[in-house]
Design an enzyme around this catalytic site. Sequence first.
Site, PDB file in Angstrom:
ATOM      1  N   GLY A 190      -2.509  -3.273   9.814  1.00  0.00           N
ATOM      2  CA  GLY A 190      -3.174  -2.132  10.435  1.00  0.00           C
ATOM      3  C   GLY A 190      -3.584  -2.354  11.879  1.00  0.00           C
ATOM      4  N   GLY A 232      -8.634  -0.319   8.436  1.00  0.00           N
ATOM      5  CA  GLY A 232      -7.325  -0.470   9.071  1.00  0.00           C
ATOM      6  C   GLY A 232      -6.844   0.811   9.729  1.00  0.00           C
ATOM      7  N   ASP A 233      -5.546   0.936   9.843  1.00  0.00           N
ATOM      8  CA  ASP A 233      -4.940   2.074  10.556  1.00  0.00           C
ATOM      9  C   ASP A 233      -4.945   3.364   9.756  1.00  0.00           C
ATOM     10  OD1 ASP A 233      -3.058   0.528   8.893  1.00  0.00           O
ATOM     11  OD2 ASP A 233      -1.677   2.137   9.386  1.00  0.00           O
ATOM     12  N   ARG A 260     -14.042  -4.036   7.183  1.00  0.00           N
ATOM     13  CA  ARG A 260     -12.825  -3.834   7.973  1.00  0.00           C
ATOM     14  C   ARG A 260     -12.160  -2.505   7.571  1.00  0.00           C
ATOM     15  NH1 ARG A 260      -7.091  -3.045   6.761  1.00  0.00           N
ATOM     16  NH2 ARG A 260      -5.891  -3.935   8.471  1.00  0.00           N
ATOM     17  N   THR A 313       2.882   1.868   7.504  1.00  0.00           N
ATOM     18  CA  THR A 313       2.369   0.809   6.637  1.00  0.00           C
ATOM     19  C   THR A 313       2.625  -0.538   7.305  1.00  0.00           C
ATOM     20  OG1 THR A 313       2.598  -0.312   4.493  1.00  0.00           O
ATOM     21  CG2 THR A 313       4.531   0.854   5.294  1.00  0.00           C
ATOM     22  N   GLY A 314       1.796  -1.519   6.961  1.00  0.00           N
ATOM     23  CA  GLY A 314       1.930  -2.834   7.579  1.00  0.00           C
ATOM     24  C   GLY A 314       0.572  -3.295   8.084  1.00  0.00           C
ATOM     25  N   THR A 366       0.851  -1.183   0.000  1.00  0.00           N
ATOM     26  CA  THR A 366       0.000   0.000   0.000  1.00  0.00           C
ATOM     27  C   THR A 366       0.894   1.243   0.000  1.00  0.00           C
ATOM     28  OG1 THR A 366      -0.256   0.209   2.365  1.00  0.00           O
ATOM     29  CG2 THR A 366      -1.721  -1.301   1.297  1.00  0.00           C
TER      30      THR A 366
HETATM   31  N1  ASP Z   1      -1.800  -0.574   6.945  1.00  0.00           N
HETATM   32  C1  ASP Z   1      -2.644  -1.046   5.888  1.00  0.00           C
HETATM   33  C2  ASP Z   1      -3.888  -1.655   6.504  1.00  0.00           C
HETATM   34  O1  ASP Z   1      -3.779  -2.415   7.451  1.00  0.00           O
HETATM   35  C3  ASP Z   1      -2.005  -2.035   4.982  1.00  0.00           C
HETATM   36  C4  ASP Z   1      -0.576  -1.759   4.572  1.00  0.00           C
HETATM   37  O2  ASP Z   1      -0.044  -0.707   4.873  1.00  0.00           O
HETATM   38  O3  ASP Z   1       0.013  -2.630   3.898  1.00  0.00           O
HETATM   39  O4  ASP Z   1      -4.953  -1.435   6.008  1.00  0.00           O
END
Ligand code: ASP
Length: 302
Positions: free
Chosen positions: A237, A214-215, A212, A234-235, A184
């Site tokens: 969430g 996310g963060d 859902r 990123t990661g 992302t």
């Molecule tokens: N942080 C994003 C989420 O959890 C996903 C990502 O950054 O890869 O929606």
Amino acid sequence: MRYAIVVHGGAGGTSPEAEQGCRRAAQAGAKALRGGGSSLDAAVAAVQWMEDSGRFNAGAGAVLRLDGATIETDAAVATSAGLQGVVGAVRDVRNPVLLARAVAQETPHFMLTGEGASALAKALGLAPHPGPSARALERYRALREAIARGDASLLGAGWSEPMAAKLMGLLGGDEGQVPHEGDTVGAVALDSAGMFAVASSTGGARAMLLGRIGDVPFRRCGYQVGVLGGVAATGIGEEIMRREGAGKVYQLLEMGLVPQAACEAVVKLFPVNVSVGFIALTGDGVGVAANCPMATHAIVKG
Ligand code: ASP
């Protein structure tokens, strides 16, 4: 520093194509800054470029939800001057980052989700989503196969095998075998007036139920921005929200750490099996850290 921009292409995987995409996106942002645009224009231009590319898990390239049919995206924009707009679980929109900006600038609201957000996009004439990309369909097939095998390891942090087994009834589509990358996108920019801006956009992280969020749309979690600088996360969430990742990086900046040290310190708060990364920008420099591969690119004009 006259102006600067740093972008990321997501924690969890990278490739020459993703690196090149980040460079092109940073250039799109730098072009806006050179032309006298604000840091908000620049961060949005960079993220929009990545949404349009179809290469990243955002905008046109966003992954499918567990039903195998629906794309829902989250996005955020915010500046050190106090502007903030975020959207969550938005369907049918090619550029959620433009919708987040519209929430900030064309409504009195801060956050819009779901149906109402899609209706605003329509009313504003924003481009509709082109439908799932070939990569999104491949990723979905891989996910579905992992769930069918009862293999929770491909699903992302937080999913257990008993949970995965219960998901079978929610699935659609065929089976396949492609590993998932978390690619992302986000950008942090500084303009010559000293304003910082953050923009982020995502199709989400790995296995996701409908609805859902996310963060990304949550301040102090997916992003933080203030007079000292900006941070984008990123990661996974849920894990970023649990630890208020971007807010923690910003706190360390307030305590006097340089951006690189602040990003590295907060990455260490996450278990190694939870993909996470941060980008940060202050008047003194750029920070980039992740516990997994993450494409990034920065352009700094001093
Ligand atoms: N942080 C994003 C989420 O959890 C996903 C990502 O950054 O890869 O929606």
